[in-house]
Design a protein around this motif. Structure first.
Motif, PDB file in Angstrom:
ATOM      1  N   HIS A   3      -6.198  -3.610   3.324  1.00 42.48           N
ATOM      2  CA  HIS A   3      -5.966  -2.783   2.149  1.00 42.48           C
ATOM      3  C   HIS A   3      -7.292  -2.384   1.487  1.00 42.48           C
ATOM      4  N   HIS A  38       0.848  -1.188   0.000  1.00 43.60           N
ATOM      5  CA  HIS A  38       0.000   0.000   0.000  1.00 43.60           C
ATOM      6  C   HIS A  38       0.883   1.238   0.000  1.00 43.60           C
ATOM      7  N   HIS A  39       0.637   2.130  -0.948  1.00 38.41           N
ATOM      8  CA  HIS A  39       1.368   3.397  -0.972  1.00 38.41           C
ATOM      9  C   HIS A  39       0.676   4.332   0.004  1.00 38.41           C
ATOM     10  N   HIS A  51      -9.136   1.579   1.201  1.00 37.88           N
ATOM     11  CA  HIS A  51      -9.562   2.206  -0.051  1.00 37.88           C
ATOM     12  C   HIS A  51     -11.078   2.278  -0.175  1.00 37.88           C
TER      13      HIS A  51
END
Ligand SMILES: [Zn+2]
Ligand SMILES: [Zn+2]
Length: 99
Positions: free
Chosen positions: A43, A21-22, A47
């Motif tokens: 994750h 994950h950025h 989002h």
């Protein structure tokens, strides 16, 4: 590509498959900024809750993510789930009432 089993940096569960994950989304200029290894449910949850703009503006570190009310509530729940089980998304009430 065989997924490696690892520890999730957000919920802390081990023996889970992680994805990168950025912390600052690439779309927001985070390509060369820190990333975190997160299990799939974490994750997905991040989002699902927040847009890239919000993540870049106020949730770009693991500390900030953990301190967020909605994520904190999710973390209390996911920590009780077995590493191997992929939690099911609950049907909305409208769908259940249709039967
Ligand atoms: Zn996790
Ligand atoms: Zn991500």
């Amino acid at each position: 590509m065989k997924p490696a089993l690892d520890a999730c940096e957000l919920c802390g569960r081990t023996g889970v498959e992680t994805t990168e994950h950025h912390l600052t989304p690439r779309e927001m200029g985070g390509s060369h900024l820190p990333t975190a290894d997160l299990c799939r449910p974490c994750h997905k949850q991040i989002h699902a809750l927040y847009s890239n703009e919000e993540l870049a503006a106020r949730l770009s570190t693991l500390e900030e993510l953990r301190a967020d009310g909605q994520i904190a509530r999710y973390l209390r729940w996911i920590r009780k789930q077995a590493p191997g089980s992929l939690p099911r998304t609950r049907k909305s009430r409208a769908l259940r009432e249709k039967g």
